[in-house]
Every structure is written in structure tokens, then in C-alpha cells.
Write a protein that holds these residues in place. Sequence first.
Motif, PDB file in Angstrom:
ATOM      1  N   GLU A 119      19.221 -23.399 -15.134  1.00 21.34           N
ATOM      2  CA  GLU A 119      19.057 -23.840 -13.998  1.00 21.34           C
ATOM      3  C   GLU A 119      18.745 -25.423 -13.659  1.00 21.34           C
ATOM      4  OE1 GLU A 119      15.974 -24.463 -11.580  1.00 21.34           O
ATOM      5  OE2 GLU A 119      15.558 -25.312 -13.515  1.00 21.34           O
ATOM      6  N   TRP A 137      26.984 -30.280 -13.467  1.00 23.99           N
ATOM      7  CA  TRP A 137      27.567 -29.071 -14.142  1.00 23.99           C
ATOM      8  C   TRP A 137      29.059 -29.119 -14.403  1.00 23.99           C
ATOM      9  CZ3 TRP A 137      25.170 -25.162 -15.862  1.00 23.99           C
ATOM     10  CH2 TRP A 137      23.860 -24.867 -15.276  1.00 23.99           C
ATOM     11  N   GLY A 146      28.962 -24.138 -20.605  1.00 26.07           N
ATOM     12  CA  GLY A 146      29.255 -22.981 -20.090  1.00 26.07           C
ATOM     13  C   GLY A 146      30.538 -22.304 -20.776  1.00 26.07           C
ATOM     14  N   GLU A 150      30.010 -18.772 -22.788  1.00 28.55           N
ATOM     15  CA  GLU A 150      30.639 -18.131 -21.582  1.00 28.55           C
ATOM     16  C   GLU A 150      29.988 -16.461 -21.557  1.00 28.55           C
ATOM     17  OE1 GLU A 150      34.747 -18.750 -20.266  1.00 28.55           O
ATOM     18  OE2 GLU A 150      34.906 -16.493 -20.500  1.00 28.55           O
ATOM     19  N   TRP A 154      24.233 -17.387 -18.042  1.00 28.51           N
ATOM     20  CA  TRP A 154      24.372 -17.446 -16.375  1.00 28.51           C
ATOM     21  C   TRP A 154      23.920 -18.749 -16.099  1.00 28.51           C
ATOM     22  CZ3 TRP A 154      21.381 -12.521 -14.495  1.00 28.51           C
ATOM     23  CH2 TRP A 154      21.888 -11.292 -15.286  1.00 28.51           C
ATOM     24  N   VAL A 155      24.797 -19.249 -14.913  1.00 30.42           N
ATOM     25  CA  VAL A 155      24.678 -20.696 -14.330  1.00 30.42           C
ATOM     26  C   VAL A 155      23.978 -20.651 -13.013  1.00 30.42           C
ATOM     27  CG1 VAL A 155      26.022 -22.629 -13.490  1.00 30.42           C
ATOM     28  CG2 VAL A 155      26.524 -21.497 -15.893  1.00 30.42           C
ATOM     29  N   ASN A 156      22.720 -20.912 -12.997  1.00 29.62           N
ATOM     30  CA  ASN A 156      21.896 -20.974 -11.783  1.00 29.62           C
ATOM     31  C   ASN A 156      22.203 -22.619 -11.059  1.00 29.62           C
ATOM     32  OD1 ASN A 156      18.372 -20.265 -10.880  1.00 29.62           O
ATOM     33  ND2 ASN A 156      20.217 -20.223  -9.667  1.00 29.62           N
ATOM     34  N   ILE A 157      22.782 -22.560  -9.988  1.00 28.28           N
ATOM     35  CA  ILE A 157      23.405 -23.889  -9.797  1.00 28.28           C
ATOM     36  C   ILE A 157      22.257 -24.794  -9.341  1.00 28.28           C
ATOM     37  CG2 ILE A 157      24.759 -25.289  -8.188  1.00 28.28           C
ATOM     38  CD1 ILE A 157      26.712 -22.791  -8.002  1.00 28.28           C
ATOM     39  N   ILE A 185      34.844 -23.139 -15.105  1.00 25.52           N
ATOM     40  CA  ILE A 185      33.766 -22.457 -15.650  1.00 25.52           C
ATOM     41  C   ILE A 185      33.685 -20.953 -15.155  1.00 25.52           C
ATOM     42  CG2 ILE A 185      31.086 -22.349 -15.010  1.00 25.52           C
ATOM     43  CD1 ILE A 185      31.327 -25.270 -14.420  1.00 25.52           C
ATOM     44  N   ASN A 187      31.642 -18.750 -16.133  1.00 29.15           N
ATOM     45  CA  ASN A 187      30.335 -17.856 -16.449  1.00 29.15           C
ATOM     46  C   ASN A 187      29.567 -17.220 -15.093  1.00 29.15           C
ATOM     47  OD1 ASN A 187      30.398 -20.476 -17.920  1.00 29.15           O
ATOM     48  ND2 ASN A 187      28.638 -19.517 -18.958  1.00 29.15           N
ATOM     49  N   ILE A 189      27.600 -16.786 -12.152  1.00 26.55           N
ATOM     50  CA  ILE A 189      26.819 -17.732 -11.243  1.00 26.55           C
ATOM     51  C   ILE A 189      25.842 -17.074 -10.471  1.00 26.55           C
ATOM     52  CG2 ILE A 189      27.218 -19.242  -9.134  1.00 26.55           C
ATOM     53  CD1 ILE A 189      29.978 -19.985 -10.406  1.00 26.55           C
TER      54      ILE A 189
END
Length: 344
Positions: A119, A137, A146, A150, A154-157, A185, A187, A189
Amino acid sequence: MRLFTILFLFLITQNILSLNAQTARPAYNTGSGFFVSNGNIYDPNGVAFTPMGYNTSVFWNGNEACKLNNMSEHIPNSGANAVRIISQTEGAYGWNANPKSQRDLVERAVNAGIVPMLEMHNSTCDKADFETITEYWTSEQVIKIGNDFEKYLWVNIANEHNFESSEAWRDSYIATIKQFREKGIKNLIVIDAGKFCGQNPEMFTEFGKDVLEADPEKNVVFSIHLYGYWQTADKSFTDWTPPFSVEKDLSALKNAGLPIIVGEFGWDKPAGFAGNYQAEKILEVCKQNRIGWYFWAFFDGAEKPYYSILKEVCGGIENTNLTDAGKFIIPYVQKNAQKASVFN
């Protein structure tokens, strides 16, 4: 009696099989990693996954070498199956505010068999850095993180960013997720609630499905943070009553069919914590609803034990180094957390 025993064992077996049954990746999801379907989270093998772990690598506190060691050794030994890595965009304050350190932390988690969530903390609450985070990002180095991870990452914006309205939250995340997908991307999200510093669930119930459906991959998890705006039924109040109930509102989010996690919560002991709930009750409600969670934090300073698992960042998970939270949570995750099957 024998018939009852056979029936009981049959039901238990069926329950275990249902939890470990494989779910096919939806056709619209073209990634290789974790995915969501019908309000649940699945690992790359299609096995249901419930994260249980900690926020970690908090950049403003403690010893860098010890935190790296925690990621590689003490966190996996604690039984956690997931971590949320607290970082910022390059050039911001903190030892892990750069792609090199972020990649190192993600890789350490994966090597330890833990699902990493990365994050960005720059736009917390009312800090106006949301666009900066989006640009970061979608920069070449971070896109590569990412892509390379992959299958796991996890991508926590953006952490807890406040938006002026529910519509602004919806529209900003729809546009940002679209940009992420166009940049390659794929992944899973994660997006935080957009009011009261990540604590207001109303944006999820109003527009969560719109955000999810607008994602070409339909691969979004919604993260609620629990602090002063949340209460459990055992607490009583005089001057002000928190508007959200752990027992009612957290369960309602799951029942709405959204993929939900608790991205942060603290402990209610010893005195000094600003939360208005019994933390054990959060874990109970999460377990009943198969909602994953991340305690804040593995370490966030010895002066605030209700925010940490450890008393000292370099001490490891020996009992003498555990706070009240650590003494409860570590045995809990060792009993209940299931490692993602992708690591088996």
C-alpha cells in the motif's frame, strides 16, 4: 450413538471439502493471481482464501534490519498467512519509500509463504496526494513489481484517503483502476473506504458494486478500517456513540455480496486506545463471516502497545516480547490461519 458419530464426521468432512474445493477463474479475469468471485477471495488455484495477518514494515518506526528480519522469519513463524506492507511513493519519508525496498519486502513475504499486500500511505485522510500515488503505481519500476509478483501480490492503491463525496470516491477509483488495467496491472486490487480515514462503510454499500463491475478484471476487494467510529455491543457511551456496529454493519457488508476485508484495527487494552470496541469480538465476527483481517501493526512503537504485536521490534515473538494483542492474536492465527494453497 454410533450413527450420530458417523453423521457428525460426515458433516465435518463435507465442510472441509467445501472450504478447499476449487473454484474456476472467471473468464473475464485474465490475470494469474488471486481473484474474487461471488463476494469471496480465491488464490490462483481457485481455493478460497481468508487473510489473517498484520500491517508491517511501518516506515516511521523502528529498525530497518529488524523489520526485514521480521518479514522473513518472525511473521511467518507467528502463523500469519498475509501481510499489508506500509510504504510510500519514492522520495517520501521512510526507508521503504522506493521501488527497491518495496520489491525486497514483497519478495521476502512470497519466499516466506505469506501473501503480500503493498500500500501507499501518502494520501492518508486529507492529504492531497492521490494523483501522485496513481502516477507512482503506473511508473515503469512499480508496474514491474506488480507484473513480476502478479501471482501473489495484492495492490492497495491508497491508504484511507478521504473523498468529498461517495460519488467522488466511486468515480476516482473507477478511473484509477481503469488506468491500472490499461497499464497491464492485473493484480487483485484493494481499495479503502473513502471517509473518516477509511472507516465509513457507506460508500461500499452505495457504490461498491459499481466499482467492482467497472473493473474489466472484476477483481477488487474492499477494505474497511476499524477505530473510533466503530463499536461492539458490550461498550456503553455517554457523550457520543460511534455510528457503526461491528456485529451488524461488518456482517452486513459481507451479506451484501462484496469481497470485504478489515484492513486495520487496534487492540482495546491497555488504556489509551481510541477504539470503541472489544477487539476479540472483531475476530469473532470476522470468523463467522469469513472476513479476512490485518491487525495494526506487527510493530508500531513500544510507547503504544495497543497498536503492536511486539513490545520491541527486534525481539521476535517470544512471549516476553508480546503485548496483550500479541498474546491473543498469535495463538489465534496459529490455530485458524490457512496458508494459501499456491504456496503448497
